[in-house]
Design an enzyme around this catalytic site. Structure first.
Site, short mmCIF file in Angstrom:
data_model
loop_
_atom_site.label_atom_id
_atom_site.label_comp_id
_atom_site.label_asym_id
_atom_site.label_seq_id
_atom_site.Cartn_x
_atom_site.Cartn_y
_atom_site.Cartn_z
CB SER A 7 -5.12 -10.06 -7.24
OG SER A 7 -4.50 -10.95 -6.33
CG HIS A 32 -2.64 -6.40 -6.50
ND1 HIS A 32 -2.44 -5.18 -5.92
CD2 HIS A 32 -2.93 -7.26 -5.48
CE1 HIS A 32 -2.61 -5.29 -4.61
NE2 HIS A 32 -2.92 -6.54 -4.32
CG ASP A 34 -2.21 -10.01 -3.18
OD1 ASP A 34 -3.03 -10.51 -3.98
OD2 ASP A 34 -2.30 -8.87 -2.72
CG MET A 36 0.04 -12.77 1.46
SD MET A 36 -1.41 -13.83 1.36
CE MET A 36 -2.48 -12.84 0.32
CG HIS A 65 -1.15 -5.70 -0.98
ND1 HIS A 65 -2.39 -6.29 -0.96
CD2 HIS A 65 -0.98 -5.15 0.25
CE1 HIS A 65 -2.96 -6.08 0.22
NE2 HIS A 65 -2.13 -5.39 0.97
CG MET A 67 -0.99 -8.12 2.77
SD MET A 67 -2.15 -9.19 1.90
CE MET A 67 -1.33 -9.32 0.31
CG MET A 135 -6.55 -4.29 2.71
SD MET A 135 -6.06 -5.08 1.17
CE MET A 135 -6.90 -6.65 1.24
N GLY A 140 -5.30 -11.71 3.28
CA GLY A 140 -4.78 -13.05 3.48
C GLY A 140 -5.26 -14.06 2.45
CG ASP A 169 -6.53 -6.10 -2.69
OD1 ASP A 169 -5.37 -6.21 -2.25
OD2 ASP A 169 -7.11 -6.99 -3.33
N GLY A 170 -10.17 -6.78 -2.82
CA GLY A 170 -10.86 -7.86 -2.13
C GLY A 170 -12.34 -7.89 -2.42
N GLY A 171 -12.78 -8.97 -3.09
CA GLY A 171 -14.21 -9.15 -3.33
C GLY A 171 -14.80 -8.24 -4.39
C1 DX5 Z 1 -6.07 -10.54 -0.30
C2 DX5 Z 1 -5.30 -9.91 -1.43
C3 DX5 Z 1 -6.15 -9.62 -2.66
C4 DX5 Z 1 -6.88 -10.83 -3.24
C5 DX5 Z 1 -8.03 -10.36 -4.11
O1 DX5 Z 1 -5.35 -10.40 0.87
O2 DX5 Z 1 -4.67 -8.72 -1.01
O3 DX5 Z 1 -5.35 -8.99 -3.64
O4 DX5 Z 1 -6.02 -11.62 -3.95
O5 DX5 Z 1 -8.73 -11.46 -4.60
P1 DX5 Z 1 -10.30 -11.42 -4.84
O6 DX5 Z 1 -10.56 -10.39 -5.92
O7 DX5 Z 1 -10.59 -12.83 -5.30
O8 DX5 Z 1 -10.96 -11.08 -3.57
ZN ZN Z 2 -3.66 -7.43 -2.57
#
Ligand code: DX5
Ligand code: ZN
Length: 210
Positions: A7, A32, A34, A36, A65, A67, A135, A140, A169-171
């Site tokens: 990402s 990826h 993002d 927003m 992605h 958002m 997610m 965000g 996606d995330g963590g």
């Molecule tokens: C958060 C994004 C993710 C984020 C992932 O809303 O959609 O793609 O950037 O980053 P990490 O892997 O650091 O959680």
């Molecule tokens: Zn994302």
């Protein structure tokens, strides 16, 4: 083999080309992006022009992605810019029209679910989306902790008979990826854990062997 999608939210915005090139040379499968709108999520990131430049410089698939509260307003702009896959959030309402427009442009379509949104929300679209994005953090921001409750949802979507890509996606980190793949995950978005890794290539090779 699980697909790895770095990402770029975790890349250095001043050195975006350098960091994306590092990820591509490290053997990632997709990039990826993002997007927003500061409404659907409390943050602002990336435009169709970023996708256009990434497309012009790198041949790798771009996993976009969205958002956004109103993704339909910029859909054609992201498709024209060269997005390979466009993922929209199920929380915005009926997406049949949006999925049709993505397919008409020759791209693949994804549906994203926030952690609190139940798996049932994707049922109407199981035959219409090439990818489902679960997610694993509240969307965000990068650098958050993975919500393990979502692992069950990935299994539920597989039990519905879904055969497409399931992405999370995330963590996500190297040490928690296996518990996701064991439940049916086929693609992992990774920001902080990859861009802060000094040997990204070795990490991606290890994860590809999972
Ligand atoms: C958060 C994004 C993710 C984020 C992932 O809303 O959609 O793609 O950037 O980053 P990490 O892997 O650091 O959680
Ligand atoms: Zn994302």
């Amino acid at each position: 083999m699980v697909k790895i999608a770095p990402s770029i939210l975790a890349a250095d915005p001043i050195n975006l080309e350098r960091d994306v090139r590092r990820a591509v040379e490290a053997g990632c499968d997709w990039i990826h992006v993002d997007v927003m709108d500061a409404h659907f999520v409390p943050n602002l990131a990336y435009s169709p022009d970023t996708v256009r430049r990434l497309r012009a410089v790198f041949g790798i698939p771009l996993d976009v992605h969205l958002m956004m509260d109103n993704p339909e307003e910029l859909l054609e702009a992201f498709l024209d810019a060269g997005a390979s896959n466009i993922t929209v959030h199920a929380e915005i309402g009926d997406m049949s029209g949006i999925l049709k427009r993505i397919h008409k442009a020759g791209a693949s379509a994804g549906i994203a679910l926030k952690p609190a949104t139940p798996a049932e929300a994707v049922k109407p679209y199981l035959e219409k989306a090439e990818l489902i994005l679960a997610m694993t953090v509240e969307p965000g921001f990068g650098g958050q902790k993975l919500d393990e409750h979502v692992i069950r949802k990935i299994g539920e979507i597989r039990k519905m008979g879904y055969r497409g890509e399931i992405e999370a996606d995330g963590g996500i980190r190297e040490d928690n990826l296996q518990m996701l793949t064991e439940n049916g995950l086929t693609a992992a978005v990774m920001g902080t854990a990859l861009f802060r890794n000094e040997d990204m290539k070795a990490a991606i090779e290890r994860m590809h062997r999972l």
